[in-house]
Design an enzyme around this catalytic site. Structure first.
Site, mmCIF file in Angstrom:
data_model
loop_
_atom_site.group_PDB
_atom_site.id
_atom_site.type_symbol
_atom_site.label_atom_id
_atom_site.label_comp_id
_atom_site.label_asym_id
_atom_site.label_seq_id
_atom_site.Cartn_x
_atom_site.Cartn_y
_atom_site.Cartn_z
ATOM 1 N N ARG B 51 5.122 0.244 2.044
ATOM 2 C CA ARG B 51 6.438 0.776 2.413
ATOM 3 C C ARG B 51 6.589 0.780 3.922
ATOM 4 N NH1 ARG B 51 5.380 6.415 -0.781
ATOM 5 N NH2 ARG B 51 4.703 5.450 -2.733
ATOM 6 N N ASP B 53 8.951 3.222 6.774
ATOM 7 C CA ASP B 53 9.792 4.417 6.864
ATOM 8 C C ASP B 53 11.201 4.102 7.373
ATOM 9 O OD1 ASP B 53 7.974 6.243 5.932
ATOM 10 O OD2 ASP B 53 7.210 6.811 7.913
ATOM 11 N N ARG B 199 1.934 5.135 14.609
ATOM 12 C CA ARG B 199 2.803 5.987 15.423
ATOM 13 C C ARG B 199 2.039 7.161 16.050
ATOM 14 N NH1 ARG B 199 7.617 6.971 11.379
ATOM 15 N NH2 ARG B 199 8.195 8.507 12.967
#
Lengths: 253, 253
Positions: B51, B53, B199
């Site tokens: 996936r 975000d 991140r």
């Protein structure tokens, strides 16, 4: 009263153009909303060097407004950027002389138009350039550019919808075209531009680039003063109002 | 049944992430909608390498689906791009071997993270990089990058919300950082990544770049396995899933 001049950039993607309209999100609308807040509920009218259409971007639009507030240039910039949405950014603020007008005092405008010239779509360019998948002859387009430079009547290359009265003579100081990888950059500098003029000229240059038109045909087209003879108006997302220049040294960038 | 593998790019700005969710605009949702139309109202499930975000972009996400339709690779690409919205683009289609799986067969993933490092906001970068106005020591960040390379337990650098069972060991083949004008590019290549890992690592590297943390402190942080000790998770719009690699030569790019 003080006259405040601002140079600003905006991403035109999510705006219905520059000019204020009821119920539409516009650049002028957002600027006036921010100034309304700064002036504690007093409406402030904003004047720009000119309008830009839906989807058209700016690196250096210029506006002015009048105010009786006394803020430093730095604080005007900070206050406005705090209140404006993140697709408008005030780059520079200066207190201009009383006689300054952002529209009437323009001596030169510069526009850029970007084409992303490859068969494969780039999703990150779609709102910031015209995705044009067909091969283009850059040399032919560069040759055609030269015919647009100088003083001409640009009737052929202005929107049929244009309602400008008076002369359609404009003086173009620079019309150039360069390729960098997949990106083609057109630069236009001139005394002023008619409605849709840059986008119609680029459409015509693309006809030249595809061999549909000889570079030397531009001269006849200018003389014909017939809008129906020339190319498509290219889409707005490739167009950037790049810079506006003013005569008065005190109020120029 | 045939297995179709696609490499795609998307601009994550206007999506609520990759994974399908009711009433949200997602990349998986748009892909399945397009395939539903191609298959004349038959639902087709799409499987991705992983996936992404909300707001995260892809230059080379990889998906697969199964179908009994027989189209050439070229026609799959054309049909899907015709039906998909303009912020998703299918770059490459290939018929994959029956045993291929876009998620389980990944051997390497590459992410890039972009920072636009200048005091002045650039409205055209706001959705495509993290606008970071403070000075950064690039050399210190480059030195810190090296501590992340190799096989480590990345518990410290994964989201506290992560629900991954099993090992948090990951092998990073490349962690680099380079500055080009105002743009700072981070490149991460590895066997796999934990939730929010890139991140959180970039957030920690920014602490190093600001002198809040010594490069050599990274080693202790990795050993601590304590998420609370490290920097902020940087925002999603700077992150790009750049490339996914597979072992099987037949199904790799």
């Amino acid at each position: 009263m003080r006259k405040i001049k601002c140079v600003l950039s905006y991403d035109g993607t999510n705006f219905s153009g520059y000019q204020i309209q009821p119920k539409k999100r516009t650049i002028q609308g957002e600027l006036e909303k921010a100034l309304y807040k700064i002036h504690k509920g007093r409406p402030i009218r904003v004047h720009a060097s000119g309008r830009t259409d839906t989807g058209v971007h700016a690196q250096g639009q210029t506006i002015h407004f009048e105010t009786d507030y006394q803020l430093s240039n730095y604080n005007w910039k900070k206050a406005m950027n705090t209140l404006l949405p993140d697709d408008i950014y005030i780059k520079d603020v200066i207190e201009a002389p009383d006689r300054f007008h952002s529209r009437y005092d323009v001596i030169e405008k510069e526009y850029h138009y970007y084409i992303w010239n490859t068969k494969e779509t780039d999703v990150f360019k779609r709102n910031y350039a015209y995705l044009f998948p067909y091969p283009l002859d850059i040399k032919a387009m560069q040759e055609a550019c030269r015919y647009f430079e100088g003083l001409h009547d640009f009737t052929t290359f202005s929107s049929a919808k244009a309602t400008v009265r008076g002369s359609k003579n404009r003086n173009l100081y620079e019309v150039t075209c360069n390729k960098n990888g997949h990106e083609i950059e057109f630069i236009f500098r001139g005394s002023g531009f008619l409605y849709n003029m840059v986008r119609i000229i680029v459409g015509t240059l693309l006809d030249v680039g595809q061999g549909k038109l000889e570079p030397s045909a531009i001269q006849d087209l200018l003389e014909s003063k017939d809008r129906r003879l020339v190319g498509e108006t290219v889409p707005p997302q490739g167009l950037y109002l790049w810079q506006v220049k003013y005569e008065d040294k005190d109020s120029s960038e």
